[in-house]
Structures are given as C-alpha cells and as structure tokens.
Design an enzyme around this catalytic site. Structure first.
Site, PDB file in Angstrom:
ATOM      1  N   CYS A  24      45.675  83.676  -7.725  1.00 16.67           N
ATOM      2  CA  CYS A  24      47.083  83.708  -6.995  1.00 16.67           C
ATOM      3  C   CYS A  24      47.644  84.990  -7.282  1.00 16.67           C
ATOM      4  CB  CYS A  24      48.109  82.737  -6.985  1.00 16.67           C
ATOM      5  SG  CYS A  24      48.320  82.208  -8.665  1.00 16.67           S
ATOM      6  N   CYS A  49      45.064  77.514 -16.037  1.00 19.96           N
ATOM      7  CA  CYS A  49      46.545  77.144 -15.058  1.00 19.96           C
ATOM      8  C   CYS A  49      46.686  75.806 -14.737  1.00 19.96           C
ATOM      9  CB  CYS A  49      46.576  78.087 -13.785  1.00 19.96           C
ATOM     10  SG  CYS A  49      48.087  77.793 -12.914  1.00 19.96           S
TER      11      CYS A  49
END
Length: 341
Positions: free
Chosen positions: A188, A94
């Site tokens: 997350c 990410c």
C-alpha cells in the site's frame, strides 16, 4: 445482548461489504480506520470513503493513528531488509503487528469479542484456510498472525468471490461507487516502484560489479538494491549469449553474483522466526516460498525454533527475507522467514 465485532475499514469495497454482511447477521458492528503509512494525501481520501461506508451501514467509525508504530514495525524493516540485500515481505509484518495486533488491542478497549476484515481467507478458530476465490486468496500474507487470536477472527468474504462482492455493491443503492474503485496496490505504501521509494532513504544507485560464481568480474550493475534473487535484467554481462540470473547479493561490497538458471536451483531451505498453528516438529507438507507460486512438497524438521526444509522438487530463485508458508491442501499450518537456501 448482541455480540460486538470490530471491522477494519479501509474505504474499499471488501471491508464495506464485510461490515454490511456482519450487521445483517445480527452483530453489533463498529468500524476502525487505521492510519498506517504516511503517503501524502492518502488518508484524506480513504478515511472519507471509510466514513461514507460506515454512515451507509449505520455504524460508528473509530480512527486510530498508527503511523509511528507502522514506521517502526513495518516501514523501517522494509528499508533495512533491502539495505541488507534481502527481499522483504512488509504485508506479513503489518498483518501481525498492526492489522491483527494493534487492532485486537483496540477491540478490547471497546468490548468487541470479535475482529473482522475484508481479507479473502477462511478460519475455523484454530487454523487459517485458503479462500474459495484463489485469485484473491490472502492466506500467505496472514501466516504470521498470532495463533491465540484465531478464535476471535471473522472473515465473511472467505467463501465468496471478488466479482460477486463487486456485483453486490453495484446492486445496492448508495454503494455503487464502491464497486468501481481501483484495486488497492499489493504494497500500500509503494506508489510506483520500491526502488523509487528507497531512494528517499538510502543510496540506491551505486554502480557495482557483477561476478560469476568463481569471483571473476564479468560486468556491472546499477546498485545492489535494484535486484532480488532470480532477477535476470538490469545488469550487464560482457560477452554473454545466454540469460543470466542473480544468484546472490553482497551488500557490503555492492556486488551481485550471477549465473545460469540451473544454478538457481534449490532443494534445501532454512527458516527462523516460525509461527506455527500447531505443535508438530517433523512432518511432510507443501510449502509456498513466494506469493503467487505453486506450493511444492517438502519434509520439515523443526529444531530450536529453526525449520529445515527438504524440497521434493527444485525451486528457482528462493530469496532470503521472504516468507515460507506451509499448507496441507487448503489448511495453513504455519511458516517462517527464509534465512538460507
């Protein structure tokens, strides 16, 4: 004319204080909230917090919907890696592809010379360095970002401690609520456990065989995706008196191989998809083979974009799919992805 910096804003205390500090330092600051994963209800809450922070600091907040890109470059590889019997590291992907990939592209569109985030890490424009707050250091997860963008990065929290950032927010009228927000989770998009998440996409619960190193069936497990290398619970071994640990995983046959702890011992590791911040090909350094583990001494030889590591001491539970990150003291010099141990 002021230099412009784009700040990645999540609605948390770290990115909020980052934007405030940069504005106080005289930069023209704009914020960016990125919609990454598609967790229901998440963005409504966090985008509103990011907007509140931007309004307080007095800056413009842009919103970028990257959910499709995130799914393609982070989330689907996360699912696929577990399905292959490996252990993924979605944060590093990410950071490279979205937080420091798509975000730098967006910075270019608004004429921002610099990019800043609330990560706890330092840079001198050529290398990354561990944060002063070693309990919050995020350098391991940023080893994979493109070295060409390092001169454009700013990390105002690298020399600060989390407790001081929270105290600062608590002392500023209008930001008190940011100091008491719950910490964001390590991954997350994982709400509870990674296996709960996987169940929506792949068949996780499939009873299978537990083998010893000789190939004898000695027990059973609840599905190979429940396990990573080094795990010692969640499977049965008939008649075992000593703890057993997962040594390897065979996804095709839904089997796991287990053994004693000493059988996890590893001195040699192989990496691919390297991301180095300089061009050395053979060197001695230290390496972290997982987040939250101590760096161990090693000799590294790079040939044809494959790194061969010889460790100075044995490491237990080295998992294929994880990141191996090289450090000279607090200087991060690169790393790669474990393909063999």
């Amino acid at each position: 004319m002021k230099e412009k910096v784009l700040v990645g804003m999540s609605g948390g205390v770290d990115s909020t204080i980052t934007s405030l500090l940069l504005k106080e330092q005289g930069y023209e600051v704009e914020g960016l909230y990125m919609k990454l994963h598609s967790k229901p209800g998440y963005h409504e809450i966090h985008q509103a917090r990011a907007q509140k922070a931007a309004d307080f600091v007095g800056i413009r907040l842009h919103v970028l919907d990257l959910q499709e890109t995130f799914n393609e470059k982070v989330f689907q590889p996360f699912i696929d890696t577990y399905a292959e019997g490996k252990t993924p590291n979605p944060c590093a992907l990410c950071n490279r592809n979205l937080k420091f990939g798509e975000m730098i592209k967006f910075a270019d569109t608004i004429g921002a010379q610099y990019l800043a985030t609330g990560h706890y890490i330092k840079t001198d424009g050529k290398y990354l360095y561990s944060a002063d707050d070693d309990t919050k250091d995020q350098s391991y997860f940023l080893f994979y970002i493109n070295r060409e963008i390092l001169p454009r990065l700013k990390f105002p929290l690298g020399e600060r401690h989390k407790k001081d950032i929270k105290a600062l927010a608590a002392s500023i009228k209008g930001l008190e609520s940011f100091s008491s927000q719950a910490e964001s989770s390590e991954i997350c998009f994982v709400e509870t456990t990674y296996t709960d998440l996987l169940k929506g996409y792949v068949e996780v619960d499939q009873v299978g065989e537990v083998l010893d190193k000789e190939g004898n069936v000695i027990g059973e497990h609840k599905g190979y995706m429940h396990y990573t290398i080094g795990k010692r619970k969640g499977f049965t071994v008939h008649g075992a008196h000593d703890p057993h640990f997962v040594l390897s995983i065979n996804p095709q046959k839904n089997q796991i191989v287990v053994g004693k702890k000493e059988e996890l011992s590893c001195y040699d590791v192989k990496l691919n998809n390297l991301n180095m911040f300089d061009d050395r090909k053979e060197f001695d350094t230290t390496v972290k083979l997982r987040y939250r583990t101590k760096a161990v001494g090693c000799h590294v030889k790079i040939e044809n974009d494959i790194a061969y590591l010889t460790l100075q001491e044995s490491v237990f539970g080295v998992a294929v799919g994880q990141a191996a990150v090289f450090y000279d003291d607090d200087k991060l010099i690169g790393g790669g992805w474990i393909i063999e141990s």
